[in-house]
Design a protein around this motif. Sequence first.
Motif, PDB file in Angstrom:
ATOM      1  N   ASP A 114       2.448  16.834   5.735  1.00 14.55           N
ATOM      2  CA  ASP A 114       2.356  18.001   6.608  1.00 14.55           C
ATOM      3  C   ASP A 114       3.377  19.037   6.112  1.00 14.55           C
ATOM      4  OD1 ASP A 114       0.816  16.944   9.309  1.00 14.55           O
ATOM      5  OD2 ASP A 114       1.987  15.382   8.319  1.00 14.55           O
ATOM      6  N   GLY A 115       2.967  20.265   6.021  1.00 12.97           N
ATOM      7  CA  GLY A 115       3.891  21.307   5.585  1.00 12.97           C
ATOM      8  C   GLY A 115       4.139  21.349   4.094  1.00 12.97           C
ATOM      9  N   MET A 116       3.422  20.508   3.333  1.00 10.63           N
ATOM     10  CA  MET A 116       3.556  20.499   1.871  1.00 10.63           C
ATOM     11  C   MET A 116       2.166  20.645   1.235  1.00 10.63           C
ATOM     12  SD  MET A 116       6.453  17.635   1.108  1.00 10.63           S
ATOM     13  CE  MET A 116       6.113  16.434   2.392  1.00 10.63           C
ATOM     14  N   PRO A 117       1.515  21.771   1.441  1.00 20.22           N
ATOM     15  CA  PRO A 117       0.138  21.920   0.966  1.00 20.22           C
ATOM     16  C   PRO A 117      -0.011  21.788  -0.547  1.00 20.22           C
ATOM     17  CG  PRO A 117       1.003  24.034   1.690  1.00 20.22           C
ATOM     18  CD  PRO A 117       2.001  22.987   2.093  1.00 20.22           C
ATOM     19  N   ASP A 118       0.993  22.215  -1.312  1.00 20.91           N
ATOM     20  CA  ASP A 118       0.895  22.094  -2.773  1.00 20.91           C
ATOM     21  C   ASP A 118       0.918  20.636  -3.211  1.00 20.91           C
ATOM     22  OD1 ASP A 118       0.781  24.839  -2.939  1.00 20.91           O
ATOM     23  OD2 ASP A 118       2.912  25.074  -3.444  1.00 20.91           O
ATOM     24  N   ARG A 119       1.808  19.857  -2.616  1.00 20.11           N
ATOM     25  CA  ARG A 119       1.885  18.421  -2.961  1.00 20.11           C
ATOM     26  C   ARG A 119       0.620  17.699  -2.518  1.00 20.11           C
ATOM     27  NH1 ARG A 119       4.255  14.377  -5.434  1.00 20.11           N
ATOM     28  NH2 ARG A 119       4.853  12.512  -4.296  1.00 20.11           N
ATOM     29  N   LEU A 120       0.102  18.051  -1.338  1.00 20.70           N
ATOM     30  CA  LEU A 120      -1.131  17.442  -0.854  1.00 20.70           C
ATOM     31  C   LEU A 120      -2.281  17.756  -1.804  1.00 20.70           C
ATOM     32  CD1 LEU A 120      -2.846  15.931   1.204  1.00 20.70           C
ATOM     33  CD2 LEU A 120      -2.961  18.049   2.544  1.00 20.70           C
ATOM     34  N   GLU A 121      -2.387  18.987  -2.224  1.00 22.42           N
ATOM     35  CA  GLU A 121      -3.459  19.380  -3.143  1.00 22.42           C
ATOM     36  C   GLU A 121      -3.317  18.656  -4.482  1.00 22.42           C
ATOM     37  OE1 GLU A 121      -7.041  20.921  -3.510  1.00 22.42           O
ATOM     38  OE2 GLU A 121      -5.813  21.121  -1.724  1.00 22.42           O
ATOM     39  N   GLU A 122      -2.086  18.495  -4.938  1.00 23.26           N
ATOM     40  CA  GLU A 122      -1.817  17.765  -6.182  1.00 23.26           C
ATOM     41  C   GLU A 122      -2.333  16.322  -6.086  1.00 23.26           C
ATOM     42  OE1 GLU A 122       2.158  15.640  -7.843  1.00 23.26           O
ATOM     43  OE2 GLU A 122       2.385  17.759  -7.324  1.00 23.26           O
ATOM     44  N   LYS A 123      -2.037  15.655  -4.972  1.00 20.67           N
ATOM     45  CA  LYS A 123      -2.478  14.269  -4.792  1.00 20.67           C
ATOM     46  C   LYS A 123      -3.995  14.186  -4.653  1.00 20.67           C
ATOM     47  CE  LYS A 123       1.453  12.494  -5.299  1.00 20.67           C
ATOM     48  NZ  LYS A 123       1.693  11.773  -6.568  1.00 20.67           N
ATOM     49  N   LYS A 124      -4.591  15.112  -3.929  1.00 18.74           N
ATOM     50  CA  LYS A 124      -6.051  15.131  -3.788  1.00 18.74           C
ATOM     51  C   LYS A 124      -6.716  15.269  -5.152  1.00 18.74           C
ATOM     52  CE  LYS A 124      -6.606  17.044   0.863  1.00 18.74           C
ATOM     53  NZ  LYS A 124      -7.109  18.228   1.604  1.00 18.74           N
ATOM     54  N   ASN A 125      -6.198  16.171  -5.975  1.00 21.17           N
ATOM     55  CA  ASN A 125      -6.767  16.372  -7.308  1.00 21.17           C
ATOM     56  C   ASN A 125      -6.528  15.176  -8.211  1.00 21.17           C
ATOM     57  OD1 ASN A 125      -7.813  18.932  -6.717  1.00 21.17           O
ATOM     58  ND2 ASN A 125      -5.896  19.938  -7.266  1.00 21.17           N
ATOM     59  N   PHE A 126      -5.318  14.629  -8.171  1.00 21.86           N
ATOM     60  CA  PHE A 126      -4.976  13.498  -9.040  1.00 21.86           C
ATOM     61  C   PHE A 126      -5.869  12.295  -8.766  1.00 21.86           C
ATOM     62  CE2 PHE A 126      -2.614   9.655 -10.109  1.00 21.86           C
ATOM     63  CZ  PHE A 126      -2.296   9.912 -11.442  1.00 21.86           C
ATOM     64  N   TYR A 180       0.845  -1.190   0.000  1.00 26.91           N
ATOM     65  CA  TYR A 180       0.000   0.000   0.000  1.00 26.91           C
ATOM     66  C   TYR A 180       0.881   1.241   0.000  1.00 26.91           C
ATOM     67  CZ  TYR A 180      -3.932  -2.988   1.216  1.00 26.91           C
ATOM     68  OH  TYR A 180      -4.901  -3.955   1.199  1.00 26.91           O
ATOM     69  N   LYS A 181       0.432   2.256  -0.722  1.00 28.71           N
ATOM     70  CA  LYS A 181       1.049   3.585  -0.701  1.00 28.71           C
ATOM     71  C   LYS A 181       0.035   4.507  -0.048  1.00 28.71           C
ATOM     72  CE  LYS A 181       3.574   7.184  -1.894  1.00 28.71           C
ATOM     73  NZ  LYS A 181       4.856   7.479  -1.357  1.00 28.71           N
ATOM     74  N   ILE A 182       0.480   5.259   0.947  1.00 30.00           N
ATOM     75  CA  ILE A 182      -0.425   6.122   1.701  1.00 30.00           C
ATOM     76  C   ILE A 182       0.107   7.547   1.674  1.00 30.00           C
ATOM     77  CG2 ILE A 182      -1.472   6.558   3.952  1.00 30.00           C
ATOM     78  CD1 ILE A 182      -0.798   3.544   4.534  1.00 30.00           C
ATOM     79  N   TYR A 183      -0.750   8.462   1.288  1.00 27.66           N
ATOM     80  CA  TYR A 183      -0.467   9.891   1.403  1.00 27.66           C
ATOM     81  C   TYR A 183      -1.215  10.344   2.641  1.00 27.66           C
ATOM     82  CZ  TYR A 183       1.169   9.353  -3.343  1.00 27.66           C
ATOM     83  OH  TYR A 183       1.850   8.929  -4.454  1.00 27.66           O
ATOM     84  N   ALA A 184      -0.508  10.932   3.596  1.00 26.77           N
ATOM     85  CA  ALA A 184      -1.098  11.181   4.904  1.00 26.77           C
ATOM     86  C   ALA A 184      -0.556  12.464   5.524  1.00 26.77           C
ATOM     87  CB  ALA A 184      -0.785  10.006   5.827  1.00 26.77           C
ATOM     88  N   LYS A 185      -1.162  12.810   6.640  1.00 27.89           N
ATOM     89  CA  LYS A 185      -0.664  13.899   7.481  1.00 27.89           C
ATOM     90  C   LYS A 185      -0.448  13.313   8.874  1.00 27.89           C
ATOM     91  CE  LYS A 185      -2.290  18.037   7.028  1.00 27.89           C
ATOM     92  NZ  LYS A 185      -3.210  19.201   7.002  1.00 27.89           N
ATOM     93  N   ALA A 186       0.700  13.589   9.458  1.00 25.85           N
ATOM     94  CA  ALA A 186       1.008  13.079  10.794  1.00 25.85           C
ATOM     95  C   ALA A 186       0.036  13.627  11.827  1.00 25.85           C
ATOM     96  CB  ALA A 186       2.443  13.432  11.172  1.00 25.85           C
ATOM     97  N   SER A 187      -0.533  14.783  11.546  1.00 23.53           N
ATOM     98  CA  SER A 187      -1.471  15.418  12.472  1.00 23.53           C
ATOM     99  C   SER A 187      -2.897  14.878  12.340  1.00 23.53           C
ATOM    100  CB  SER A 187      -1.475  16.931  12.230  1.00 23.53           C
ATOM    101  OG  SER A 187      -1.853  17.219  10.886  1.00 23.53           O
TER     102      SER A 187
END
Length: 81
Positions: A35-47, A4-11
Amino acid sequence: MRSYKIYAKASCGYCTKLVEALLNKKISFCVEFLDGMPDRLEEKKNFYNQQTVPIVILRENGQETLIGGCTETLQRLEKEQ
Protein backbone atom coordinates in the motif's frame (compact mmCIF):
# COMPACT_ATOMS: atom_id res chain seq x y z
CA MET A 1 12.30 -25.39 4.83
CA ARG A 2 9.08 -24.38 3.13
CA SER A 3 7.68 -20.88 3.47
CA TYR A 4 5.61 -18.43 1.51
CA LYS A 5 6.42 -14.88 0.39
CA ILE A 6 3.37 -12.71 -0.18
CA TYR A 7 3.18 -9.34 -1.88
CA ALA A 8 -0.08 -7.80 -0.72
CA LYS A 9 -2.11 -4.72 0.05
CA ALA A 10 -3.58 -4.28 3.53
CA SER A 11 -6.66 -2.78 1.90
CA CYS A 12 -7.29 -5.99 -0.13
CA GLY A 13 -9.84 -8.43 1.29
CA TYR A 14 -8.27 -11.37 -0.56
CA CYS A 15 -4.87 -10.51 0.91
CA THR A 16 -6.15 -10.36 4.48
CA LYS A 17 -8.14 -13.58 3.96
CA LEU A 18 -4.99 -15.37 2.81
CA VAL A 19 -2.86 -14.03 5.68
CA GLU A 20 -5.50 -15.16 8.18
CA ALA A 21 -5.60 -18.64 6.61
CA LEU A 22 -1.81 -18.98 6.82
CA LEU A 23 -1.81 -17.81 10.43
CA ASN A 24 -4.59 -20.26 11.34
CA LYS A 25 -2.68 -23.12 9.74
CA LYS A 26 0.56 -22.01 11.44
CA ILE A 27 2.40 -21.92 8.12
CA SER A 28 5.66 -20.01 7.82
CA PHE A 29 5.35 -16.91 5.64
CA CYS A 30 6.43 -13.32 5.26
CA VAL A 31 4.31 -10.59 3.76
CA GLU A 32 5.30 -7.32 2.17
CA PHE A 33 2.45 -4.84 2.16
CA LEU A 34 2.69 -2.54 -0.83
CA ASP A 35 0.00 0.00 0.00
CA GLY A 36 1.39 3.41 -0.86
CA MET A 37 4.17 1.92 -3.01
CA PRO A 38 2.62 1.79 -6.48
CA ASP A 39 5.98 1.59 -8.28
CA ARG A 40 7.13 -1.42 -6.25
CA LEU A 41 3.73 -3.08 -6.69
CA GLU A 42 3.88 -2.57 -10.45
CA GLU A 43 7.43 -3.95 -10.50
CA LYS A 44 6.31 -7.15 -8.74
CA LYS A 45 3.23 -7.52 -10.95
CA ASN A 46 5.40 -7.25 -14.06
CA PHE A 47 8.16 -9.50 -12.72
CA TYR A 48 5.78 -12.33 -11.82
CA ASN A 49 3.32 -11.62 -14.66
CA GLN A 50 0.56 -11.50 -12.06
CA GLN A 51 -1.78 -8.53 -12.30
CA THR A 52 -3.66 -8.92 -9.01
CA VAL A 53 -2.71 -9.16 -5.36
CA PRO A 54 -1.87 -11.14 -3.42
CA ILE A 55 1.12 -12.44 -5.34
CA VAL A 56 2.15 -15.65 -3.58
CA ILE A 57 5.56 -17.27 -3.94
CA LEU A 58 6.50 -20.66 -2.48
CA ARG A 59 10.06 -20.81 -1.16
CA GLU A 60 11.41 -24.33 -0.86
CA ASN A 61 14.87 -25.87 -1.10
CA GLY A 62 16.42 -22.58 -2.20
CA GLN A 63 13.95 -22.12 -5.05
CA GLU A 64 11.01 -19.81 -5.55
CA THR A 65 7.85 -20.83 -7.40
CA LEU A 66 4.91 -18.59 -8.22
CA ILE A 67 1.72 -20.07 -6.77
CA GLY A 68 -0.60 -17.32 -7.95
CA GLY A 69 -3.15 -15.44 -5.92
CA CYS A 70 -5.48 -16.11 -3.02
CA THR A 71 -7.67 -18.74 -4.70
CA GLU A 72 -4.76 -20.81 -6.01
CA THR A 73 -2.96 -20.68 -2.68
CA LEU A 74 -6.02 -21.66 -0.63
CA GLN A 75 -6.63 -24.58 -3.01
CA ARG A 76 -3.01 -25.68 -2.61
CA LEU A 77 -3.25 -25.48 1.18
CA GLU A 78 -6.39 -27.65 1.17
CA LYS A 79 -4.61 -30.33 -0.90
CA GLU A 80 -1.64 -30.35 1.49
CA GLN A 81 -3.72 -31.33 4.52
